[in-house]
Design a protein around this motif. Structure first.
Motif, mmCIF file in Angstrom:
data_model
loop_
_atom_site.group_PDB
_atom_site.id
_atom_site.type_symbol
_atom_site.label_atom_id
_atom_site.label_comp_id
_atom_site.label_asym_id
_atom_site.label_seq_id
_atom_site.Cartn_x
_atom_site.Cartn_y
_atom_site.Cartn_z
ATOM 1 N N GLU A 103 17.281 11.501 168.422
ATOM 2 C CA GLU A 103 16.846 10.512 169.423
ATOM 3 C C GLU A 103 15.472 9.989 169.054
ATOM 4 O OE1 GLU A 103 16.406 11.258 173.811
ATOM 5 O OE2 GLU A 103 18.205 12.421 173.309
ATOM 6 N N VAL A 146 11.045 17.050 162.469
ATOM 7 C CA VAL A 146 11.557 17.353 163.820
ATOM 8 C C VAL A 146 13.085 17.311 163.812
ATOM 9 C CG1 VAL A 146 11.521 16.694 166.248
ATOM 10 C CG2 VAL A 146 9.482 16.366 164.852
ATOM 11 N N ASN A 158 7.624 21.324 168.729
ATOM 12 C CA ASN A 158 7.445 20.683 170.040
ATOM 13 C C ASN A 158 5.984 20.342 170.230
ATOM 14 O OD1 ASN A 158 10.026 20.714 171.654
ATOM 15 N ND2 ASN A 158 9.955 22.842 170.965
ATOM 16 N N GLU A 217 6.035 13.935 169.916
ATOM 17 C CA GLU A 217 5.566 12.544 170.004
ATOM 18 C C GLU A 217 4.604 12.302 168.847
ATOM 19 O OE1 GLU A 217 3.924 11.496 173.806
ATOM 20 O OE2 GLU A 217 3.952 9.354 173.338
ATOM 21 N N GLU A 234 11.112 18.477 170.178
ATOM 22 C CA GLU A 234 10.716 17.150 170.652
ATOM 23 C C GLU A 234 9.233 16.943 170.353
ATOM 24 O OE1 GLU A 234 12.320 15.917 174.484
ATOM 25 O OE2 GLU A 234 10.328 15.148 174.960
ATOM 26 N N LYS A 245 8.611 8.880 170.071
ATOM 27 C CA LYS A 245 9.054 10.240 170.377
ATOM 28 C C LYS A 245 10.317 10.530 169.578
ATOM 29 C CE LYS A 245 10.617 11.561 174.382
ATOM 30 N NZ LYS A 245 10.631 11.434 175.812
ATOM 31 N N ALA A 296 13.366 13.408 169.026
ATOM 32 C CA ALA A 296 13.932 14.598 169.655
ATOM 33 C C ALA A 296 15.318 14.905 169.103
ATOM 34 C CB ALA A 296 14.023 14.391 171.169
ATOM 35 N N ARG A 297 15.543 16.175 168.874
ATOM 36 C CA ARG A 297 16.922 16.630 168.587
ATOM 37 C C ARG A 297 17.132 17.934 169.333
ATOM 38 N NH1 ARG A 297 19.987 19.941 165.204
ATOM 39 N NH2 ARG A 297 18.272 20.519 163.840
ATOM 40 N N ASN A 298 18.098 17.925 170.215
ATOM 41 C CA ASN A 298 18.366 19.116 171.014
ATOM 42 C C ASN A 298 19.825 19.484 170.845
ATOM 43 O OD1 ASN A 298 15.752 19.419 172.269
ATOM 44 N ND2 ASN A 298 16.225 17.459 173.244
#
Ligand code: EPZ
Length: 429
Positions: free
Chosen positions: A283, A253, A13, A261, A259, A292, A294-296
């Motif tokens: 994402e 990531v 992050n 950037e 997440e 950015k 992101a993977r949640n």
């Protein structure tokens, strides 16, 4: 020899600054040989390959002055270096240098164009394939160079100067495009390169050459037209962001979740790779400052990918994608079409528990639930970083040996990942 130790299991992050592209920086530095005035390059990455090429250029008589800045200061912008090749004092690039870095072979075209002669060691074999230089030599011969092979050296001369020609490369080659393009800018008359490499780094070099007074149209497309000029002058150019570093951290990531950037990254330089990562369930959002990633929660999905010249999926991201797919929820097929032996990371990933079957140029990767930390060996630059990515999620400790490969192409990787929460450290020998 340094090693990298990773304790797996941390999500990433935060922010990662993307450095200037190694594969643009190297030919841009070489372009300095074409002028007796100063070429100033900004945003140069601090990499072992850049340092080695500086020594090689120094051997040819290039003066270098680095703008004053303490190491580590201003992490986003790289170094600014002024290169001045007022006089070329030596037109030989010896085996000791060229054998350590293949891109140094690209001094051949500029030296020949500027001095009418050059003697450059053949780069020799390389861990990822046979990597011949026939396309470079055929292109330069078409520009009127006499070329002979003597004692492992390419000896090239053009006493009356190079003359523009029509060159249709039999295969897309980044290096041959750089080499012949840099020679053609000082050739008499028009040169047309067909089936030229379209990689963004070729475009970046052409943009810089144009600032130096070259007349080039079409760089970044398969057909490049060059009108030769008598001389080039000084210029200032900023190296474009590294798309391979961008893709590598995006996959890191994707692998760990979280997440991040990627500051300074440009999506247009690696759209195909970003589409693949997106299709795997990650994402990807362009931001004002970069991209950015992101993977949640959701598990990575499998993908089928073939490497291809730009704008296809880059071979330089193949090993990293394979690391990502080792824990995907399903089976992926990854086909390597550029280099015939670029699967050395497979057996090292297997040491971490990956399930990968090789079938010629295709790797079939069956995702496993968990990887387990182990000692692994870095074999080449991109293979090394695939082991870092896998180590970030492997349970327990992963130690990567022979880290010097990583230092060739990734600036302060342990700090960039560590700042985002990875437990990673360098163990100095
Ligand atoms: C550049 O290497 C990059 N190196 C490589 O990155 C990258 O993997 C490669 O392009 C492909 O994208 C730099 O920019 C410094 P090629 P290059 O000539 O120019 C064959 C990294 O990890 N070929 O485009 O050497 C060749 O064998 C490095 O940063 C010939 O047959 O690659 C290969 O199959 C590794 N004859 C294909 O073309 C020739 O004369 C593409 O090679 C030249 C090449």
């Amino acid at each position: 020899m340094d090693r990298i130790r990773i304790e797996g299991g941390c999500r990433l992050n935060g922010e990662i600054p993307i450095s200037g592209a190694k594969n643009a920086a190297l030919p841009l530095m070489i372009a300095a040989l074409l002028s007796d005035e100063t070429l100033t390059l900004r945003n140069l990455p601090r990499l072992a390959d850049v340092a080695l090429l500086s020594r090689i250029l120094g051997n040819h008589g290039v003066d270098m002055a680095v703008d004053g800045k303490r190491p580590g200061q201003n992490g986003v912008q790289g170094d600014t270096v002024h290169y001045t090749a007022r006089t070329i004092v030596d037109t030989t690039a010896p085996y000791e240098f060229v054998s350590r870095m293949r891109a140094s072979f690209w001094v051949l075209g500029p030296l020949l164009a500027r001095c009418g002669e050059a003697r450059v060691s053949l780069p020799g074999g390389c861990a990822i394939g046979t990597r011949p230089v026939d396309l470079h030599l055929e292109g330069l011969a078409k520009l009127g160079a006499d070329i002979a092979l003597e004692d492992g050296y390419v000896v090239a001369s053009a006493a009356k100067g190079l003359v523009g020609a029509h060159i249709d490369f039999a295969k897309v080659s980044v290096g041959a495009t750089h080499n012949v393009l840099m020679a053609a800018v000082l050739a008499r008359g028009e040169t047309v390169l067909e089936n030229a490499a379209c990689e963004p780094e070729v475009r970046d070099v052409a943009d810089c050459l144009v600032k130096m007074g070259a007349r080039i149209e079409g760089a970044g497309t398969p057909t490049i037209r060059i009108q030769g000029v008598d001389r080039l002058h000084g210029a200032t150019h900023c190296v474009l962001p590294d798309r391979i570093e961008t893709g590598t951290y995006a996959m890191a990531v994707a692998m760990t979740g979280g997440e991040v950037e990627l500051i300074g990254a440009r999506a247009d330089l690696l759209q195909t790779a970003l589409d693949v990562i997106g299709a795997a369930g990650v994402e990807i959002t362009p931001t004002n400052r970069g991209i950015k990633v992101a993977r949640n929660g959701a598990r990575i999905g499998p993908v089928n990918v073939s490497t291809a010249p730009f704008p296809g999926f880059p071979t330089d991201l193949q090993a990293q994608l394979m690391a990502l797919m080792t824990t995907a929820g399903g089976t992926s097929e990854i086909t390597e079409t550029i280099f015939e032996n670029r699967f050395m990371h497979v057996q090292e990933l297997a040491r971490l528990g990956a399930d990968i079957a090789l079938d010629g140029d295709k790797a079939v990767v069956t995702g496993v639930n968990t990887l387990k930390g182990a000692q692994v060996m870095a074999t080449d630059l991109r293979a090394s970083v695939s082991l870092v990515i896998a180590g970030l999620v492997a349970e327990g400790e992963t130690v990567i040996n022979r880290v010097y490969h990583l230092d060739r192409g990734f600036e302060r990787i342990e700090r960039k990942l560590g700042d985002c929460g990875a437990q990673i450290e360098r163990l100095s020998a």
